[in-house]
Design a protein around this motif. Structure first.
Motif, PDB file in Angstrom:
ATOM      1  N   UNK A  72      -3.301   0.965  -7.719  1.00 55.66           N
ATOM      2  CA  UNK A  72      -4.564   1.297  -8.378  1.00 55.66           C
ATOM      3  C   UNK A  72      -4.936   2.762  -8.196  1.00 55.66           C
ATOM      4  N   UNK A  73      -4.113   3.496  -7.461  1.00 56.04           N
ATOM      5  CA  UNK A  73      -4.302   4.938  -7.269  1.00 56.04           C
ATOM      6  C   UNK A  73      -3.281   5.702  -8.102  1.00 56.04           C
ATOM      7  N   UNK A  74      -3.767   6.423  -9.094  1.00 53.73           N
ATOM      8  CA  UNK A  74      -2.871   7.221  -9.938  1.00 53.73           C
ATOM      9  C   UNK A  74      -2.060   8.201  -9.102  1.00 53.73           C
ATOM     10  N   UNK A  75      -2.714   8.834  -8.133  1.00 57.46           N
ATOM     11  CA  UNK A  75      -2.037   9.832  -7.309  1.00 57.46           C
ATOM     12  C   UNK A  75      -0.903   9.210  -6.492  1.00 57.46           C
ATOM     13  N   UNK A  76      -1.144   8.018  -5.929  1.00 55.53           N
ATOM     14  CA  UNK A  76      -0.110   7.383  -5.106  1.00 55.53           C
ATOM     15  C   UNK A  76       1.081   6.934  -5.946  1.00 55.53           C
ATOM     16  N   UNK A  77       0.839   6.497  -7.172  1.00 50.61           N
ATOM     17  CA  UNK A  77       1.950   6.085  -8.030  1.00 50.61           C
ATOM     18  C   UNK A  77       2.763   7.303  -8.469  1.00 50.61           C
ATOM     19  N   UNK A  78       2.102   8.405  -8.740  1.00 45.99           N
ATOM     20  CA  UNK A  78       2.830   9.638  -9.058  1.00 45.99           C
ATOM     21  C   UNK A  78       3.695  10.067  -7.867  1.00 45.99           C
TER      22      UNK A  78
ATOM     23  N   UNK B   8      -5.608  -3.147 -10.753  1.00 48.76           N
ATOM     24  CA  UNK B   8      -4.229  -3.423 -10.335  1.00 48.76           C
ATOM     25  C   UNK B   8      -3.370  -3.865 -11.518  1.00 48.76           C
ATOM     26  N   UNK B   9      -3.853  -4.843 -12.273  1.00 47.51           N
ATOM     27  CA  UNK B   9      -3.024  -5.481 -13.292  1.00 47.51           C
ATOM     28  C   UNK B   9      -2.862  -4.657 -14.565  1.00 47.51           C
ATOM     29  N   UNK B  10      -3.858  -3.840 -14.884  1.00 48.32           N
ATOM     30  CA  UNK B  10      -3.750  -3.001 -16.092  1.00 48.32           C
ATOM     31  C   UNK B  10      -3.523  -1.539 -15.727  1.00 48.32           C
ATOM     32  N   UNK B  11      -4.449  -0.969 -14.969  1.00 51.48           N
ATOM     33  CA  UNK B  11      -4.299   0.442 -14.625  1.00 51.48           C
ATOM     34  C   UNK B  11      -3.030   0.682 -13.817  1.00 51.48           C
ATOM     35  N   UNK B  12      -2.706  -0.244 -12.917  1.00 54.26           N
ATOM     36  CA  UNK B  12      -1.493  -0.089 -12.121  1.00 54.26           C
ATOM     37  C   UNK B  12      -0.249  -0.022 -12.987  1.00 54.26           C
ATOM     38  N   UNK B  13      -0.199  -0.856 -14.020  1.00 53.12           N
ATOM     39  CA  UNK B  13       0.926  -0.824 -14.957  1.00 53.12           C
ATOM     40  C   UNK B  13       0.949   0.501 -15.725  1.00 53.12           C
ATOM     41  N   UNK B  14      -0.210   0.922 -16.205  1.00 56.86           N
ATOM     42  CA  UNK B  14      -0.291   2.194 -16.928  1.00 56.86           C
ATOM     43  C   UNK B  14       0.124   3.369 -16.045  1.00 56.86           C
ATOM     44  N   UNK B  15      -0.344   3.366 -14.805  1.00 57.90           N
ATOM     45  CA  UNK B  15       0.000   4.459 -13.900  1.00 57.90           C
ATOM     46  C   UNK B  15       1.509   4.492 -13.650  1.00 57.90           C
TER      47      UNK B  15
ATOM     48  N   UNK C 181     -10.428 -13.398 -17.246  1.00 58.68           N
ATOM     49  CA  UNK C 181     -10.172 -11.987 -16.937  1.00 58.68           C
ATOM     50  C   UNK C 181      -8.699 -11.778 -16.591  1.00 58.68           C
ATOM     51  N   UNK C 182      -8.141 -12.668 -15.813  1.00 61.83           N
ATOM     52  CA  UNK C 182      -6.724 -12.557 -15.472  1.00 61.83           C
ATOM     53  C   UNK C 182      -5.873 -12.590 -16.739  1.00 61.83           C
ATOM     54  N   UNK C 183      -6.142 -13.558 -17.618  1.00 67.71           N
ATOM     55  CA  UNK C 183      -5.412 -13.629 -18.881  1.00 67.71           C
ATOM     56  C   UNK C 183      -5.607 -12.361 -19.698  1.00 67.71           C
ATOM     57  N   UNK C 184      -6.824 -11.845 -19.694  1.00 67.31           N
ATOM     58  CA  UNK C 184      -7.086 -10.604 -20.412  1.00 67.31           C
ATOM     59  C   UNK C 184      -6.203  -9.472 -19.931  1.00 67.31           C
ATOM     60  N   UNK C 185      -6.014  -9.392 -18.605  1.00 66.77           N
ATOM     61  CA  UNK C 185      -5.156  -8.324 -18.079  1.00 66.77           C
ATOM     62  C   UNK C 185      -3.703  -8.545 -18.476  1.00 66.77           C
ATOM     63  N   UNK C 186      -3.294  -9.792 -18.544  1.00 58.69           N
ATOM     64  CA  UNK C 186      -1.893 -10.073 -18.871  1.00 58.69           C
ATOM     65  C   UNK C 186      -1.618  -9.955 -20.372  1.00 58.69           C
ATOM     66  N   UNK C 187      -2.609 -10.265 -21.221  1.00 55.70           N
ATOM     67  CA  UNK C 187      -2.495  -9.945 -22.640  1.00 55.70           C
ATOM     68  C   UNK C 187      -2.349  -8.436 -22.798  1.00 55.70           C
ATOM     69  N   UNK C 188      -3.110  -7.682 -22.019  1.00 56.39           N
ATOM     70  CA  UNK C 188      -3.049  -6.224 -22.090  1.00 56.39           C
ATOM     71  C   UNK C 188      -1.666  -5.704 -21.719  1.00 56.39           C
ATOM     72  N   UNK C 189      -1.057  -6.292 -20.698  1.00 62.13           N
ATOM     73  CA  UNK C 189       0.283  -5.867 -20.294  1.00 62.13           C
ATOM     74  C   UNK C 189       1.273  -6.060 -21.436  1.00 62.13           C
ATOM     75  N   UNK C 190       1.163  -7.177 -22.151  1.00 63.20           N
ATOM     76  CA  UNK C 190       2.053  -7.418 -23.286  1.00 63.20           C
ATOM     77  C   UNK C 190       1.811  -6.391 -24.390  1.00 63.20           C
ATOM     78  N   UNK C 191       0.548  -6.088 -24.656  1.00 65.91           N
ATOM     79  CA  UNK C 191       0.239  -5.104 -25.705  1.00 65.91           C
ATOM     80  C   UNK C 191       0.767  -3.722 -25.332  1.00 65.91           C
ATOM     81  N   UNK C 192       0.556  -3.325 -24.089  1.00 65.98           N
ATOM     82  CA  UNK C 192       1.029  -2.021 -23.641  1.00 65.98           C
ATOM     83  C   UNK C 192       2.547  -1.919 -23.738  1.00 65.98           C
ATOM     84  N   UNK C 193       3.223  -2.984 -23.356  1.00 65.44           N
ATOM     85  CA  UNK C 193       4.682  -2.951 -23.354  1.00 65.44           C
ATOM     86  C   UNK C 193       5.244  -2.897 -24.760  1.00 65.44           C
TER      87      UNK C 193
END
Length: 246
Positions: free
Chosen positions: A65-71, A113-120, A154-166
């Motif tokens: 969930x930390x952009x800096x740590x994932x970088x 975690x579930x959306x931003x973490x994937x994006x990061x 909300x959990x499903x919403x994050x997982x729908x988002x992961x599919x859309x992003x991918x």
């Protein structure tokens, strides 16, 4: 021989469950594993386990969930092994609740975690993969990214988002020879249930775990996707227990 040997693979959420099993299996098949999670003791133990079976692994404590740590994680992988071939965006949490409970802190945690973490994760490895004109990004979604049930909103919403992003990532980066895969597990025996604070929901999930798959079943699916020739992209895999209806 599988198309896995010597690939440098970052795995988030590697300290338990699907991430841990995937790390072991890919290492057994010759990959160089970069383990990432928040629990250093677990990461250190997993690194030792992989080395005992003849594999190669390093770790970096990372909060996705930390952009800096994932970088920093991506830089660590390149500094250590010279490249990144695969990212497995596996870290996730599942504190289910009914919407009327208004558990805003838990909503925010899932989104972080579930959306931003994937994006990061995508953002951290994409420049490197685009420069090399190759790479593979695997995002772990869920069957609840296809269907919605009460208390899973909300959990499903994050997982729908992961599919859309991918799917968007697939379209944007196909010309750069970057493969994408969505992994959608059904019921799996992991620690996710421990993040549920609503006792009624938690009990229902624990009862359903009697038919749950071992984490190794999902690891095998990830191995399959990674091992395909570079000209073949396995874009989505749904893996359910045979007896699971939804």
């Amino acid at each position: 021989m599988l198309n896995v040997e010597n690939k440098v693979i970052i795995i988030t959420g590697a300290s338990s469950g699907i991430g841990e099993s995937t790390a072991k299996l890919l290492a057994q098949n010759g990959a160089k594993i970069v383990l990432a999670a928040r629990r250093e003791e677990r990461l250190r133990l997993l690194k030792s386990t992989i080395e005992e079976i003849g594999g190669i692994a390093v770790y970096k404590v990372t909060d996705v969930s930390s952009h800096e740590e994932v970088e920093e994680l991506a830089r660590f992988a390149v500094d250590t092994f010279g490249q990144i071939d695969v990212l497995v965006n596996n870290a996730g949490i599942m504190p289910l609740s009914y919407l009327h409970e208004k558990k805003i802190t838990e909503w925010d945690q899932m989104i972080d975690v579930n959306i931003k973490g994937v994006l990061y994760g995508i953002g951290a490895v994409l420049p490197h993969m685009r420069e090399r004109k190759q790479g593979h990004i695997i995002n772990v979604s869920s069957v609840t990214g296809h269907i919605v049930r009460k208390s899973w909103a909300v959990y499903s919403g994050t997982k729908f988002a992961v599919r859309a992003l991918t799917e968007a990532l697939r379209q944007e980066e196909a010309e750069n020879n970057i493969r994408t895969t969505i992994i959608c597990p059904g019921g799996v025996m992991t620690e996710l249930v421990h993040t549920v604070s609503n006792e009624e929901i938690k009990q229902n999930i624990e009862e359903s775990l009697q038919m749950a798959l071992p984490a190794e079943a999902i690891a095998s699916s990830i191995l399959y996707a990674v091992s395909q020739p570079d000209y073949t992209a396995v874009n989505e895999i749904i893996v359910r227990p045979t007896s699971q209806e939804l």
